[in-house]
Design a protein around this motif. Structure first.
Motif, PDB file in Angstrom:
ATOM      1  N   ALA A 125       0.855  -1.261   0.103  1.00  0.00           N
ATOM      2  CA  ALA A 125      -0.018  -0.181   0.099  1.00  0.00           C
ATOM      3  C   ALA A 125       0.771   1.189   0.206  1.00  0.00           C
ATOM      4  CB  ALA A 125      -0.787  -0.071   1.352  1.00  0.00           C
ATOM      5  N   SER A 126       1.816   1.393   0.721  1.00  0.00           N
ATOM      6  CA  SER A 126       2.919   2.406   0.662  1.00  0.00           C
ATOM      7  C   SER A 126       3.450   2.648  -0.449  1.00  0.00           C
ATOM      8  CB  SER A 126       4.093   2.142   1.944  1.00  0.00           C
ATOM      9  OG  SER A 126       3.257   2.121   3.075  1.00  0.00           O
ATOM     10  N   ALA A 127       3.800   1.524  -1.264  1.00  0.00           N
ATOM     11  CA  ALA A 127       4.375   1.607  -2.348  1.00  0.00           C
ATOM     12  C   ALA A 127       3.574   2.310  -3.418  1.00  0.00           C
ATOM     13  CB  ALA A 127       5.187   0.298  -2.975  1.00  0.00           C
ATOM     14  N   ALA A 128       2.493   1.793  -3.477  1.00  0.00           N
ATOM     15  CA  ALA A 128       1.370   2.328  -4.290  1.00  0.00           C
ATOM     16  C   ALA A 128       1.395   3.736  -4.201  1.00  0.00           C
ATOM     17  CB  ALA A 128      -0.037   1.606  -4.170  1.00  0.00           C
ATOM     18  N   GLU A 129       1.124   4.131  -2.773  1.00  0.00           N
ATOM     19  CA  GLU A 129       0.844   5.646  -2.701  1.00  0.00           C
ATOM     20  C   GLU A 129       1.986   6.488  -2.925  1.00  0.00           C
ATOM     21  OE1 GLU A 129      -1.674   7.300  -1.628  1.00  0.00           O
ATOM     22  OE2 GLU A 129      -3.122   5.670  -0.484  1.00  0.00           O
ATOM     23  N   GLU A 130       3.259   6.000  -2.975  1.00  0.00           N
ATOM     24  CA  GLU A 130       4.627   6.559  -3.320  1.00  0.00           C
ATOM     25  C   GLU A 130       4.607   6.798  -4.556  1.00  0.00           C
ATOM     26  OE1 GLU A 130       9.285   6.051  -2.609  1.00  0.00           O
ATOM     27  OE2 GLU A 130       8.041   4.708  -1.901  1.00  0.00           O
ATOM     28  N   LEU A 131       4.120   5.914  -5.473  1.00  0.00           N
ATOM     29  CA  LEU A 131       4.049   5.982  -6.705  1.00  0.00           C
ATOM     30  C   LEU A 131       3.401   7.053  -7.213  1.00  0.00           C
ATOM     31  CD1 LEU A 131       4.149   2.299  -8.121  1.00  0.00           C
ATOM     32  CD2 LEU A 131       6.014   3.980  -8.714  1.00  0.00           C
ATOM     33  N   LEU A 132       2.081   7.244  -6.821  1.00  0.00           N
ATOM     34  CA  LEU A 132       1.039   8.083  -7.328  1.00  0.00           C
ATOM     35  C   LEU A 132       1.183   9.513  -6.782  1.00  0.00           C
ATOM     36  CD1 LEU A 132      -2.068   6.149  -6.397  1.00  0.00           C
ATOM     37  CD2 LEU A 132      -1.688   7.110  -8.492  1.00  0.00           C
ATOM     38  N   ASP A 133       2.304   9.595  -5.771  1.00  0.00           N
ATOM     39  CA  ASP A 133       2.736  10.854  -5.264  1.00  0.00           C
ATOM     40  C   ASP A 133       3.831  11.489  -6.054  1.00  0.00           C
ATOM     41  OD1 ASP A 133       2.801  12.943  -3.266  1.00  0.00           O
ATOM     42  OD2 ASP A 133       4.393  12.160  -2.516  1.00  0.00           O
ATOM     43  N   LEU A 134       4.762  10.517  -6.221  1.00  0.00           N
ATOM     44  CA  LEU A 134       6.051  10.528  -7.235  1.00  0.00           C
ATOM     45  C   LEU A 134       5.764  10.897  -8.592  1.00  0.00           C
ATOM     46  CD1 LEU A 134       9.325  10.297  -7.204  1.00  0.00           C
ATOM     47  CD2 LEU A 134       8.664   7.830  -8.050  1.00  0.00           C
ATOM     48  N   ILE A 135       4.642  10.252  -9.165  1.00  0.00           N
ATOM     49  CA  ILE A 135       4.517  10.451 -10.693  1.00  0.00           C
ATOM     50  C   ILE A 135       3.526  11.493 -11.083  1.00  0.00           C
ATOM     51  CG2 ILE A 135       3.910   9.358 -12.883  1.00  0.00           C
ATOM     52  CD1 ILE A 135       4.696   6.764 -11.503  1.00  0.00           C
ATOM     53  N   PRO A 136       3.796  12.669 -11.597  1.00  0.00           N
ATOM     54  CA  PRO A 136       2.450  13.570 -11.612  1.00  0.00           C
ATOM     55  C   PRO A 136       1.412  13.201 -12.595  1.00  0.00           C
ATOM     56  CG  PRO A 136       4.789  14.519 -12.650  1.00  0.00           C
ATOM     57  CD  PRO A 136       4.927  12.928 -12.071  1.00  0.00           C
ATOM     58  N   PRO A 137       0.220  13.559 -12.049  1.00  0.00           N
ATOM     59  CA  PRO A 137      -0.988  13.210 -12.927  1.00  0.00           C
ATOM     60  C   PRO A 137      -0.507  13.336 -14.539  1.00  0.00           C
ATOM     61  CG  PRO A 137      -1.770  14.473 -11.109  1.00  0.00           C
ATOM     62  CD  PRO A 137      -0.155  14.382 -11.223  1.00  0.00           C
ATOM     63  N   GLN A 138      -1.266  12.440 -15.547  1.00  0.00           N
ATOM     64  CA  GLN A 138      -0.938  12.550 -16.660  1.00  0.00           C
ATOM     65  C   GLN A 138      -2.079  12.890 -17.514  1.00  0.00           C
ATOM     66  OE1 GLN A 138       2.178  11.543 -17.966  1.00  0.00           O
ATOM     67  NE2 GLN A 138       2.650  11.679 -15.544  1.00  0.00           N
TER      68      GLN A 138
END
Length: 392
Positions: A125-138
């Motif tokens: 769950a943390s890795a998923a949140e980190e990816l969504l935070d790290l990658i700008p919305p497209q």
């Protein structure tokens, strides 16, 4: 092949009957909505205000009869310890699948899904949140191809394999009764209403044909037919491999990574009690997932009564990255459809000549740049390292 069959002894019949029962279940198709296109049209027309009603196809088998047939199998007669363990485990998994199909559209369904696919762990769950935070919305992609154009590209991909492996069968179907691109028993099924991002065509072909079809056809060459339908718990490793294929061909772009992460978040919200509209609005508002993508993620998570399956993509690639960093070869994973947990068991069967080396090698290992990417992963990488910082 004959000598391998002799090595299997009485296990041959058990293997074939387990495979036949699993085929009759057709879990993938029986958990795919038949009305997704019209449900989306209604949802859009209603300005995204009412949760869709998803219809599943009626079961074409009698659960009690199939369960009886399953437990009539005399697995205790199989002497080989590895095969005995494998068959018992597969029988248990098929029994769970029968139950989950009986429990469709009830509150019990989600518990069966958890038994089959596992929970969302805090690190995942943390890795998923980190990816969504790290990658700008497209921004949503404007260019897409039709189902027919994708089917043509898939046909050409099959032909590339046939050029090297002349007996490699082609099976591409455009269907009105599927809502997602999928491979079912070696057949590539394409939704009739599909609009596939043009820049996703190549990575998707390596995902679906180069991983799911290739491992199916490799399994079909083995005397152990369970390797076509999958050893117990194989899905996570299969999807991890398929995501790896996308990465190695340069096709795991920021949008795709955000989708894989959003699927984990959506599963987590469903397990916390969120319903379709809450999940959809959270993906769209909080995580800025494009509307149609948020819809697709949300229906996959609520179908049947709550499915946790979509968490396996991110979990699967995470475990593949771990096994690469440990210096392990991927080769045994191409023998058929198996889980990382079965590598030592399958390797033992290979060493004893019960199984044979894989017939087909995935094309995605040979694409320019793939080997360099693989070498980087072997040096150690996390899922967040798969984001290369290039927005598209």
């Amino acid at each position: 092949m004959t000598s391998s069959h002799q090595g299997l002894g009485p296990a041959v019949e058990i293997d074939e009957r387990l495979t036949a029962i699993e085929r009759r279940l057709d879990l993938l198709l029986n958990l795919t909505p038949v009305n997704a296109a019209e449900a989306w049209a209604d949802f859009e027309r209603g300005d995204f205000g009412a949760a869709p009603t998803l219809r599943l196809r009626p079961l074409e088998f009698e659960p009690d009869l199939l369960r009886r047939e399953l437990y009539d199998l005399e697995i205790e007669t199989v002497d080989d310890p590895a095969l005995h363990t494998l068959f018992r485990s597969k029988r248990d998994e098929i029994a769970r699948e029968i139950t989950i199909l009986e429990d469709r559209d009830t509150s019990r369904f989600v518990y069966g899904s958890l038994q089959l696919y596992g929970e969302v762990s805090p690190p995942l769950a943390s890795a998923a949140e980190e990816l969504l935070d790290l990658i700008p919305p497209q921004a949503p992609s404007s260019r897409s191809v039709t189902a027919g154009a994708f089917a043509q590209a898939a046909q050409e991909e099959f032909e590339r394999y046939q050029a090297v492996y002349p007996d490699f069968p082609t099976a591409v179907e455009v269907r009105e009764d599927v809502s997602e691109l999928m491979v079912s028993f070696g057949r590539l099924l394409i939704p009739e209403t599909a609009a596939i991002r043009a820049d996703r065509v190549e990575p998707l072909l390596h995902h679906e044909v180069g991983t799911h079809v290739v491992t199916y056809q490799n399994g079909a060459r083995q005397p152990l037919t369970l390797l076509t339908i999958g050893l117990p718990g194989y899905d996570e490793t299969q999807e991890g491999l398929a995501v790896l294929a996308e990465y190695l061909v340069g096709g795991l772009d920021p949008r795709r990574l955000r989708v894989l992460a959003a699927r984990v978040v959506a599963v987590g919200k469903m397990l916390e009690g969120a319903e379709f509209l809450d999940i959809f609005e959270s993906l769209r508002g909080e995580y800025r997932i494009p509307v149609k993508t948020a819809w697709s993620i949300a229906i996959r998570v609520v179908v049947g009564g709550g499915s946790v399956k979509d968490a396996i993509y991110l979990r699967g690639i995470t475990r593949i990255l771990e096994t690469l960093a440990e210096g392990n070869s991927l080769d045994v994973l191409f023998v058929g459809k198996l889980a990382l947990d079965h590598v030592s068991l399958v390797q033992d069967l290979l060493d004893r000549g019960v199984l044979e080396e894989p017939w087909v090698r995935p094309r995605w290992l040979e694409v320019p740049g793939a080997q360099e990417r693989l070498d980087r992963l072997r040096a150690g990488a996390s899922v967040t390292d798969l984001y290369e910082g290039v927005a598209s």
